[in-house]
Design a protein around this motif. Structure first.
Motif, PDB file in Angstrom:
ATOM      1  N   GLU A   9       0.813  -1.187   0.105  1.00 17.64           N
ATOM      2  CA  GLU A   9      -0.083   0.269  -0.017  1.00 17.64           C
ATOM      3  C   GLU A   9       0.832   1.353   0.162  1.00 17.64           C
ATOM      4  OE1 GLU A   9      -2.726  -0.575   3.252  1.00 17.64           O
ATOM      5  OE2 GLU A   9      -3.556  -2.250   2.363  1.00 17.64           O
ATOM      6  N   LYS A  10       1.991   1.143   0.625  1.00 21.44           N
ATOM      7  CA  LYS A  10       2.860   2.273   0.821  1.00 21.44           C
ATOM      8  C   LYS A  10       3.503   2.565  -0.670  1.00 21.44           C
ATOM      9  CE  LYS A  10       5.190   3.403   5.047  1.00 21.44           C
ATOM     10  NZ  LYS A  10       6.368   2.958   5.979  1.00 21.44           N
ATOM     11  N   LEU A  11       4.006   1.399  -1.347  1.00 24.66           N
ATOM     12  CA  LEU A  11       4.611   1.442  -2.535  1.00 24.66           C
ATOM     13  C   LEU A  11       3.695   2.197  -3.498  1.00 24.66           C
ATOM     14  CD1 LEU A  11       6.764   0.743  -4.513  1.00 24.66           C
ATOM     15  CD2 LEU A  11       5.570  -1.430  -4.833  1.00 24.66           C
ATOM     16  N   ILE A  12       2.217   1.843  -3.464  1.00 28.51           N
ATOM     17  CA  ILE A  12       1.495   2.224  -4.617  1.00 28.51           C
ATOM     18  C   ILE A  12       1.302   3.826  -4.158  1.00 28.51           C
ATOM     19  CG2 ILE A  12      -1.056   2.226  -5.329  1.00 28.51           C
ATOM     20  CD1 ILE A  12       0.895   0.153  -6.408  1.00 28.51           C
ATOM     21  N   SER A  13       0.953   4.170  -2.909  1.00 26.59           N
ATOM     22  CA  SER A  13       0.738   5.675  -2.490  1.00 26.59           C
ATOM     23  C   SER A  13       2.005   6.532  -2.897  1.00 26.59           C
ATOM     24  CB  SER A  13       0.240   5.846  -1.169  1.00 26.59           C
ATOM     25  OG  SER A  13       1.228   6.026  -0.289  1.00 26.59           O
ATOM     26  N   LYS A  14       3.236   6.073  -2.572  1.00 25.53           N
ATOM     27  CA  LYS A  14       4.530   6.714  -2.952  1.00 25.53           C
ATOM     28  C   LYS A  14       4.592   7.008  -4.384  1.00 25.53           C
ATOM     29  CE  LYS A  14       8.114   8.813  -1.373  1.00 25.53           C
ATOM     30  NZ  LYS A  14       8.121   9.949  -0.337  1.00 25.53           N
ATOM     31  N   LEU A  15       4.313   5.937  -5.080  1.00 29.14           N
ATOM     32  CA  LEU A  15       4.644   5.862  -6.552  1.00 29.14           C
ATOM     33  C   LEU A  15       3.653   7.021  -7.320  1.00 29.14           C
ATOM     34  CD1 LEU A  15       5.065   2.487  -7.576  1.00 29.14           C
ATOM     35  CD2 LEU A  15       6.969   4.007  -7.525  1.00 29.14           C
ATOM     36  N   LYS A  22       5.057   8.637 -16.902  1.00 25.49           N
ATOM     37  CA  LYS A  22       4.898   7.015 -16.796  1.00 25.49           C
ATOM     38  C   LYS A  22       5.396   6.621 -18.065  1.00 25.49           C
ATOM     39  CE  LYS A  22       2.272   6.680 -12.709  1.00 25.49           C
ATOM     40  NZ  LYS A  22       1.006   6.995 -12.129  1.00 25.49           N
ATOM     41  N   ILE A  23       5.434   7.460 -19.304  1.00 29.42           N
ATOM     42  CA  ILE A  23       5.788   7.262 -20.560  1.00 29.42           C
ATOM     43  C   ILE A  23       7.242   6.310 -20.562  1.00 29.42           C
ATOM     44  CG2 ILE A  23       5.991   7.624 -23.010  1.00 29.42           C
ATOM     45  CD1 ILE A  23       3.166   7.977 -22.054  1.00 29.42           C
ATOM     46  N   CYS A  24       7.271   5.292 -20.967  1.00 32.30           N
ATOM     47  CA  CYS A  24       8.473   4.500 -21.338  1.00 32.30           C
ATOM     48  C   CYS A  24       9.390   5.169 -22.230  1.00 32.30           C
ATOM     49  CB  CYS A  24       8.293   2.933 -21.603  1.00 32.30           C
ATOM     50  SG  CYS A  24       9.663   2.125 -21.970  1.00 32.30           S
ATOM     51  N   ASP A  25      10.667   5.441 -21.781  1.00 32.30           N
ATOM     52  CA  ASP A  25      11.571   6.140 -22.466  1.00 32.30           C
ATOM     53  C   ASP A  25      12.177   5.096 -23.602  1.00 32.30           C
ATOM     54  OD1 ASP A  25      12.566   4.849 -19.943  1.00 32.30           O
ATOM     55  OD2 ASP A  25      14.518   5.519 -20.802  1.00 32.30           O
ATOM     56  N   VAL A  26      11.948   3.975 -23.610  1.00 30.30           N
ATOM     57  CA  VAL A  26      12.457   3.314 -24.743  1.00 30.30           C
ATOM     58  C   VAL A  26      11.297   3.124 -25.896  1.00 30.30           C
ATOM     59  CG1 VAL A  26      12.977   0.969 -25.318  1.00 30.30           C
ATOM     60  CG2 VAL A  26      14.024   1.906 -23.241  1.00 30.30           C
ATOM     61  N   CYS A  27       9.950   2.671 -25.480  1.00 30.37           N
ATOM     62  CA  CYS A  27       9.068   2.185 -26.565  1.00 30.37           C
ATOM     63  C   CYS A  27       7.752   3.019 -26.434  1.00 30.37           C
ATOM     64  CB  CYS A  27       8.601   0.929 -26.201  1.00 30.37           C
ATOM     65  SG  CYS A  27       7.492   0.518 -24.801  1.00 30.37           S
ATOM     66  N   SER A  28       7.782   3.896 -25.736  1.00 29.94           N
ATOM     67  CA  SER A  28       6.771   5.181 -25.546  1.00 29.94           C
ATOM     68  C   SER A  28       5.335   4.745 -25.437  1.00 29.94           C
ATOM     69  CB  SER A  28       6.713   6.032 -26.836  1.00 29.94           C
ATOM     70  OG  SER A  28       8.039   6.604 -27.247  1.00 29.94           O
ATOM     71  N   THR A  29       5.336   3.649 -24.497  1.00 30.11           N
ATOM     72  CA  THR A  29       4.013   2.949 -24.123  1.00 30.11           C
ATOM     73  C   THR A  29       3.979   3.413 -22.668  1.00 30.11           C
ATOM     74  OG1 THR A  29       4.810   0.746 -23.559  1.00 30.11           O
ATOM     75  CG2 THR A  29       3.880   1.126 -25.690  1.00 30.11           C
ATOM     76  N   ASN A  30       2.683   3.117 -22.112  1.00 30.36           N
ATOM     77  CA  ASN A  30       2.566   3.274 -20.730  1.00 30.36           C
ATOM     78  C   ASN A  30       1.898   2.153 -20.112  1.00 30.36           C
ATOM     79  OD1 ASN A  30       2.125   4.090 -18.231  1.00 30.36           O
ATOM     80  ND2 ASN A  30       0.529   5.821 -18.554  1.00 30.36           N
ATOM     81  N   CYS A  64       8.524  -2.534 -18.163  1.00 32.49           N
ATOM     82  CA  CYS A  64       7.620  -2.159 -19.204  1.00 32.49           C
ATOM     83  C   CYS A  64       7.045  -3.219 -19.759  1.00 32.49           C
ATOM     84  CB  CYS A  64       8.319  -1.255 -19.959  1.00 32.49           C
ATOM     85  SG  CYS A  64       7.470  -0.757 -21.617  1.00 32.49           S
ATOM     86  N   ALA A  65       5.654  -3.387 -19.829  1.00 31.16           N
ATOM     87  CA  ALA A  65       5.105  -4.700 -20.478  1.00 31.16           C
ATOM     88  C   ALA A  65       5.432  -4.729 -21.874  1.00 31.16           C
ATOM     89  CB  ALA A  65       3.562  -4.857 -20.125  1.00 31.16           C
ATOM     90  N   GLY A  66       5.701  -3.479 -22.706  1.00 33.21           N
ATOM     91  CA  GLY A  66       5.821  -3.378 -24.204  1.00 33.21           C
ATOM     92  C   GLY A  66       7.175  -3.912 -24.443  1.00 33.21           C
ATOM     93  N   CYS A  67       8.134  -3.366 -23.829  1.00 26.54           N
ATOM     94  CA  CYS A  67       9.364  -3.788 -24.323  1.00 26.54           C
ATOM     95  C   CYS A  67      10.531  -4.275 -23.261  1.00 26.54           C
ATOM     96  CB  CYS A  67      10.515  -2.501 -24.547  1.00 26.54           C
ATOM     97  SG  CYS A  67      10.760  -1.401 -23.547  1.00 26.54           S
TER      98      CYS A  67
END
Ligand SMILES: [Zn+2]
Length: 97
Positions: A9-15, A22-30, A64-67
């Motif tokens: 829960e702490k992780l989710i709220s901190k993130l 949140k755009i991936c700097d490699v493949c530009s998906t989120n 990243c689930a895309g790349c």
């Protein structure tokens, strides 16, 4: 080491607080997968394996689930691990801070 419910829960709220781009700097998906397991990197000792000494950093991974681009977030910085009590042992009989 798996995160407990409180750490998750702490992780989710901190993130939500700190993760702005949140755009991936490699493949530009989120589409990120947030692992509920802590990993660690340890100090390099010139090719020798030295157990139980040297600096260790506990990390959360965001993949990243895309790349497959993987980001590491320091779990101490996120407040998930107390460096004075890294095993997260709950002491009976009140706080000692
Ligand atoms: Zn990607």
């Amino acid at each position: 080491m798996k995160l407990n419910k409180e750490q998750q829960e702490k992780l989710i709220s901190k993130l939500n607080q700190v993760w702005k781009n949140k755009i991936c700097d490699v493949c530009s998906t989120n589409n990120w997968m947030i692992d509920d397991t802590l990993f660690e990197i340890r100090e390099f000792h010139g090719g020798k394996t030295v157990l139980g000494s040297g600096a260790i950093k506990p990390l959360i991974t965001l993949t990243c689930a895309g790349c497959g681009n993987t980001k590491f977030m320091n779990a101490i910085q996120l407040g998930l691990v107390d460096p004075k009590n890294p095993d997260g042992e709950i002491k009976e009989g009140g706080q000692d801070e």
